[in-house]
Design an enzyme around this catalytic site. Sequence first.
Site, PDB file in Angstrom:
ATOM      1  CE1 TYR A   1      -4.054  -2.067   4.822  1.00 14.74           C
ATOM      2  CE2 TYR A   1      -3.374   0.195   4.398  1.00 14.74           C
ATOM      3  CZ  TYR A   1      -3.778  -1.045   3.931  1.00 14.74           C
ATOM      4  OH  TYR A   1      -3.885  -1.273   2.581  1.00 14.74           O
TER       5      TYR A   1
ATOM      6  CB  SER B   1      -0.854  -0.016   1.272  1.00 12.29           C
ATOM      7  OG  SER B   1      -1.380   1.264   1.532  1.00 12.29           O
TER       8      SER B   1
HETATM    9  N1  LIG Z   1      -8.474   0.334  -1.807  1.00 10.53           N
HETATM   10  C1  LIG Z   1      -7.406   1.020  -1.480  1.00 10.53           C
HETATM   11  O1  LIG Z   1      -7.432   2.268  -1.372  1.00 10.53           O
HETATM   12  C2  LIG Z   1      -6.094   0.296  -1.249  1.00 10.53           C
HETATM   13  C3  LIG Z   1      -4.920   1.061  -1.222  1.00 10.53           C
HETATM   14  C4  LIG Z   1      -3.712   0.423  -1.002  1.00 10.53           C
HETATM   15  C5  LIG Z   1      -3.672  -0.961  -0.813  1.00 10.53           C
HETATM   16  N2  LIG Z   1      -4.826  -1.681  -0.827  1.00 10.53           N
HETATM   17  C6  LIG Z   1      -4.715  -3.140  -0.610  1.00 10.53           C
HETATM   18  O2  LIG Z   1      -5.319  -3.801  -1.703  1.00 10.53           O
HETATM   19  C7  LIG Z   1      -5.772  -5.092  -1.283  1.00 10.53           C
HETATM   20  C8  LIG Z   1      -7.186  -5.320  -1.798  1.00 10.53           C
HETATM   21  O3  LIG Z   1      -8.068  -4.422  -1.145  1.00 10.53           O
HETATM   22  P1  LIG Z   1      -9.339  -3.780  -1.844  1.00 10.53           P
HETATM   23  O4  LIG Z   1      -9.102  -2.336  -1.910  1.00 10.53           O
HETATM   24  O5  LIG Z   1      -9.697  -4.520  -3.068  1.00 10.53           O
HETATM   25  O6  LIG Z   1     -10.415  -4.008  -0.663  1.00 10.53           O
HETATM   26  P2  LIG Z   1     -11.808  -4.806  -0.595  1.00 10.53           P
HETATM   27  O7  LIG Z   1     -12.701  -4.387  -1.694  1.00 10.53           O
HETATM   28  O8  LIG Z   1     -12.260  -4.629   0.820  1.00 10.53           O
HETATM   29  O9  LIG Z   1     -11.370  -6.325  -0.839  1.00 10.53           O
HETATM   30  C9  LIG Z   1     -10.685  -7.068   0.133  1.00 10.53           C
HETATM   31  C10 LIG Z   1     -10.644  -8.527  -0.284  1.00 10.53           C
HETATM   32  O10 LIG Z   1      -9.944  -9.269   0.729  1.00 10.53           O
HETATM   33  C11 LIG Z   1     -10.743 -10.398   1.092  1.00 10.53           C
HETATM   34  N3  LIG Z   1     -10.510 -10.745   2.498  1.00 10.53           N
HETATM   35  C12 LIG Z   1     -10.676  -9.956   3.588  1.00 10.53           C
HETATM   36  N4  LIG Z   1     -10.419 -10.658   4.688  1.00 10.53           N
HETATM   37  C13 LIG Z   1     -10.100 -11.921   4.297  1.00 10.53           C
HETATM   38  C14 LIG Z   1      -9.750 -13.115   4.974  1.00 10.53           C
HETATM   39  N5  LIG Z   1      -9.685 -13.171   6.312  1.00 10.53           N
HETATM   40  N6  LIG Z   1      -9.468 -14.205   4.238  1.00 10.53           N
HETATM   41  C15 LIG Z   1      -9.540 -14.180   2.898  1.00 10.53           C
HETATM   42  N7  LIG Z   1      -9.872 -13.087   2.191  1.00 10.53           N
HETATM   43  C16 LIG Z   1     -10.156 -11.980   2.895  1.00 10.53           C
HETATM   44  C17 LIG Z   1     -12.184  -9.949   0.862  1.00 10.53           C
HETATM   45  O11 LIG Z   1     -13.011 -11.072   0.601  1.00 10.53           O
HETATM   46  P3  LIG Z   1     -14.036 -11.775   1.618  1.00 10.53           P
HETATM   47  O12 LIG Z   1     -14.668 -10.709   2.445  1.00 10.53           O
HETATM   48  O13 LIG Z   1     -14.942 -12.482   0.672  1.00 10.53           O
HETATM   49  O14 LIG Z   1     -13.203 -12.733   2.419  1.00 10.53           O
HETATM   50  C18 LIG Z   1     -12.038  -9.143  -0.409  1.00 10.53           C
HETATM   51  O15 LIG Z   1     -12.083  -9.981  -1.537  1.00 10.53           O
HETATM   52  C19 LIG Z   1      -5.639  -5.122   0.233  1.00 10.53           C
HETATM   53  O16 LIG Z   1      -4.492  -5.847   0.606  1.00 10.53           O
HETATM   54  C20 LIG Z   1      -5.478  -3.664   0.597  1.00 10.53           C
HETATM   55  O17 LIG Z   1      -4.745  -3.495   1.800  1.00 10.53           O
HETATM   56  C21 LIG Z   1      -6.034  -1.073  -1.045  1.00 10.53           C
END
Ligand SMILES: NC(=O)c1ccc[n+]([C@@H]2O[C@H](COP(=O)([O-])OP(=O)(O)OC[C@H]3O[C@@H](n4cnc5c(N)ncnc54)[C@H](OP(=O)(O)O)[C@@H]3O)[C@@H](O)[C@H]2O)c1
Length: 249
Positions: free
Chosen positions: A153, A140
């Site tokens: 985080y 991130s």
């Molecule tokens: N969005 C941003 O601004 C941003 C910025 C920087 C980095 N990121 C990183 O990008 C990655 C993806 O995030 P996103 O933005 O796509 O968020 P999101 O829409 O909340 O998706 C998160 C995903 O992780 C899965 N997940 C959560 N807890 C889990 C668990 N215990 N076991 C297995 N799967 C789990 C969720 O699926 P289920 O609920 O179905 O398990 C979902 O598919 C993350 O690592 C996040 O830290 C995001």
Amino acid sequence: MNSKNLSGKVAIVTGASSGIGLATAKLLAGQGVNVALVSRSKEKLERLSRELPGSLAVPADMTKIPQITRMIKKTREHFCRIDILVNNAGQGYDAPVEKINIGTFRYIYDLNIAGPLVAMQQVIPIMRNQGGGTIINISSGTALMHLPDMSTYSSSKRALAGISMAARQELKDDAIVVSVVYPYITVTNFEKNTIRESPQDNWEQEDATGPFPPDSAEYVAHKILEGIISGEAEIFAHDWMRNRGDLDA
Ligand SMILES: NC(=O)c1ccc[n+]([C@@H]2O[C@H](COP(=O)([O-])OP(=O)(O)OC[C@H]3O[C@@H](n4cnc5c(N)ncnc54)[C@H](OP(=O)(O)O)[C@@H]3O)[C@@H](O)[C@H]2O)c1
């Protein structure tokens, strides 16, 4: 790896039910990659697997080692190989240091670091036996910053980047390429799913703002694909993120 020889490869994408993982699974499947779709939401994954040719729903909670082991075993049994691991599942936690709940801290570290680490440990021997592979860990932009209320985080994502860069050196003679992708603010369910210690911190849409407009999940998925193809060590959503010091508040 180039985009032409991605077809027929096997990729595990964790967090494939939503946001960046969902967009990545779709993009890879569109390139002819057979994708193992991983998250806790069995029904969502099964629905998605009906949409994406060659994909397989493999539900797993990435904080639970026996479930990670079962997921990797099932993927390998089904596809007979694993070429790419995208460690993307993750969750945010907002709390000032003084108020961090240690149970929640441990959960976030289990999900954001220990889960990806265990998945790496289990795919490395498989990739080594196959003659190589690609591991992409989703960190991130916050890992490059020191932001109030985001210490749990951002430090988890910094640790993931550190583990990745050490593994990259350890595994280069095995032709296993480990890379880190640093997304910027991306429009997904991430903010909604972020755990918040103070009730007054309830998330509002307008909170998810930064100095630049947010990216789409599809944009970040293309960055992940670029990373798979180029094998670069660090892939930033935007070039300006390389100047880490500039990001600090
Ligand atoms: N969005 C941003 O601004 C941003 C910025 C920087 C980095 N990121 C990183 O990008 C990655 C993806 O995030 P996103 O933005 O796509 O968020 P999101 O829409 O909340 O998706 C998160 C995903 O992780 C899965 N997940 C959560 N807890 C889990 C668990 N215990 N076991 C297995 N799967 C789990 C969720 O699926 P289920 O609920 O179905 O398990 C979902 O598919 C993350 O690592 C996040 O830290 C995001």
